[in-house]
Write a protein that holds these residues in place. Sequence first.
Motif, PDB file in Angstrom:
ATOM      1  N   GLU A 298     -25.382  52.074 -28.779  1.00  0.00           N
ATOM      2  CA  GLU A 298     -24.411  51.930 -29.871  1.00  0.00           C
ATOM      3  C   GLU A 298     -23.260  52.928 -29.755  1.00  0.00           C
ATOM      4  OE1 GLU A 298     -26.311  52.137 -33.661  1.00  0.00           O
ATOM      5  OE2 GLU A 298     -27.926  50.782 -33.099  1.00  0.00           O
TER       6      GLU A 298
ATOM      7  N   PRO B 137     -22.663  46.454 -30.451  1.00  0.00           N
ATOM      8  CA  PRO B 137     -22.805  46.285 -31.904  1.00  0.00           C
ATOM      9  C   PRO B 137     -24.227  46.575 -32.373  1.00  0.00           C
ATOM     10  CG  PRO B 137     -21.586  44.448 -30.963  1.00  0.00           C
ATOM     11  CD  PRO B 137     -22.108  45.244 -29.811  1.00  0.00           C
TER      12      PRO B 137
ATOM     13  N   SER C 298     -23.238  42.330 -24.033  1.00  0.00           N
ATOM     14  CA  SER C 298     -22.144  42.500 -25.004  1.00  0.00           C
ATOM     15  C   SER C 298     -20.799  42.288 -24.343  1.00  0.00           C
ATOM     16  CB  SER C 298     -22.210  43.900 -25.621  1.00  0.00           C
ATOM     17  OG  SER C 298     -23.381  44.075 -26.369  1.00  0.00           O
TER      18      SER C 298
ATOM     19  N   ILE D 288     -18.232  41.190 -27.297  1.00  0.00           N
ATOM     20  CA  ILE D 288     -18.474  41.902 -28.548  1.00  0.00           C
ATOM     21  C   ILE D 288     -18.598  43.406 -28.332  1.00  0.00           C
ATOM     22  CG2 ILE D 288     -19.571  39.929 -29.668  1.00  0.00           C
ATOM     23  CD1 ILE D 288     -22.286  41.136 -29.019  1.00  0.00           C
TER      24      ILE D 288
ATOM     25  N   ASP E  22     -17.387  47.287 -27.686  1.00  0.00           N
ATOM     26  CA  ASP E  22     -16.244  48.133 -28.030  1.00  0.00           C
ATOM     27  C   ASP E  22     -15.881  48.934 -26.785  1.00  0.00           C
ATOM     28  OD1 ASP E  22     -14.429  49.958 -28.955  1.00  0.00           O
ATOM     29  OD2 ASP E  22     -15.509  50.424 -30.797  1.00  0.00           O
TER      30      ASP E  22
ATOM     31  N   GLU F 187     -24.506  52.042 -37.842  1.00  0.00           N
ATOM     32  CA  GLU F 187     -23.485  51.448 -36.989  1.00  0.00           C
ATOM     33  C   GLU F 187     -22.217  52.282 -36.962  1.00  0.00           C
ATOM     34  OE1 GLU F 187     -21.425  47.089 -36.380  1.00  0.00           O
ATOM     35  OE2 GLU F 187     -22.227  47.643 -38.313  1.00  0.00           O
TER      36      GLU F 187
ATOM     37  N   VAL G  46     -17.361  50.105 -34.150  1.00  0.00           N
ATOM     38  CA  VAL G  46     -17.994  48.895 -33.666  1.00  0.00           C
ATOM     39  C   VAL G  46     -18.046  47.818 -34.761  1.00  0.00           C
ATOM     40  CG1 VAL G  46     -20.084  47.999 -32.586  1.00  0.00           C
ATOM     41  CG2 VAL G  46     -19.390  50.325 -32.165  1.00  0.00           C
TER      42      VAL G  46
ATOM     43  N   SER H  48     -18.687  43.725 -34.520  1.00  0.00           N
ATOM     44  CA  SER H  48     -19.883  43.103 -35.086  1.00  0.00           C
ATOM     45  C   SER H  48     -19.500  41.944 -35.989  1.00  0.00           C
ATOM     46  CB  SER H  48     -20.692  44.142 -35.867  1.00  0.00           C
ATOM     47  OG  SER H  48     -21.033  45.230 -35.042  1.00  0.00           O
TER      48      SER H  48
END
Length: 477
Positions: free
Chosen positions: A298, A304, A416, A421, A423, A466, A470, A474
């Motif tokens: 993360e 995410p 991801s 998705i 970052d 989270e 991000v 998400s």
Amino acid sequence: MLSALRRVPFAVQVFAALVLGIAFGVIARHMGGGADDPNWLAVTLDTIGSTFVTLLRTIVPPLIVLAVISSIASLRNVSNAARLAGQTLVWFAITALIAVSIGIGLGLIIRPGMNSGVDPSTAADPSTHGSWLAFLESLVPTNFLGLAASTSADDAGVLSTSLDFNALQLIVIAIAIGVAAVKVGKSAEPFLAFTQSTLDIVLKVLWWVIRLAPLGTIGLLGNAVYSYGWTTIGALGKFTLAIYVGLALVLFVVYPLLTKAHGLSALKFFSGVWPAVQLGFVSRSSMGTMPVTQRVAETNFGVPRHYASFAVPFGATTKMDGCAAIYPAISAIFVAQFFGVDLGITDYLLIVFVSVIGSAATAGTTGATVMLTLTLSTVGLPLEGVGLLLAVDPILDMGRTATNVAGQALIPAIVSKREGIIDLERYNEPRGLDGFVVPEFRSSADTADAVDLDGSAEEPAEADREPASVASASTAS
């Protein structure tokens, strides 16, 4: 004294523990004694190491159940959850296939079982066997808690009963509960909230255990040196070399190539995954390292939260490139060469099949004996060969687990990236001394819950919070 120790980076503590463990092991050997009458230093090292492993094993059952339920629940509002889960499984299989192929290649090139110098009398049938029938039977829970009781008698005839857990049954139970809770809907929200809060409490306790990792390393490594000595380890030198070469190829060649193939920086991958790798190396437990691995995914890789909280716990129980691919492949070839058994192309294909399909048998705890016996029994090799390799298993398990957790953080990053998705700004940000994104690049939530691997902050109160950077990714997914 304690405050001064906390200012020492965790990586330095671990390295110092490795050196001290070897030194104490050598001293214990020179003090004399044997397996039947160990000296006081040997007993102390064994007690320290076994206590650390016991603490990790104690926290694993609730961690498995709560993490799997929470991970399934985290995907309930994600439109592409099935696609994410499918991609995760596919990439687990792809990397396992690559790893086991490397293991077979190294076994055939290095030939660790030929003229190894290992004493044949050390061959012993292991107490725990792995077989396909046992594997399938173990998927069916015998009770709600996945517990098994065993009774034994000591030399005086006194009976004692001990309880153990079946990790595969716990996983099945947790998956069933998680899916059922999602299907129930709104009325299950209080249960899911309770599960998440309980998981946070369990993770807090786990952080306290993790802080003992350097002390546990001294005991585990020191006891290994005392128990087996350099002579026994040296006799398995070619085998140990083959294993670590295979692990290095996966960790330092295969994983970087996969990151580069997906447009990600290999250097950032290594700097980002290092906190999980070093903890996996000393703890020898993928489940015990899971909170750090998830935070790596993360905070450092920009995965995410809703996906990381599914992929990482799932990977910690089934994604084992070290324990379930490299190790059983080379070990099977070692046993075959030692006992003079010729393996054909069908046998090698069976080794590949077991590694790709049966890796859940390792279940994220220390050791890989079940996976090895499953491989040997499938190929038809003598299970007594397991006893030949036990002398170096603690040394090997460190490298195996480090490779495991690196792969468990890599796959969520790859998936991801493929799904758009991730970052990327977070992935490419600089890391601090603790191995995580430096404070000025963190959100307020990250800063408040920074992982205490450099002794500069408290352990995270909520490991799956989270990062703010991000959140947009998400929501978009």
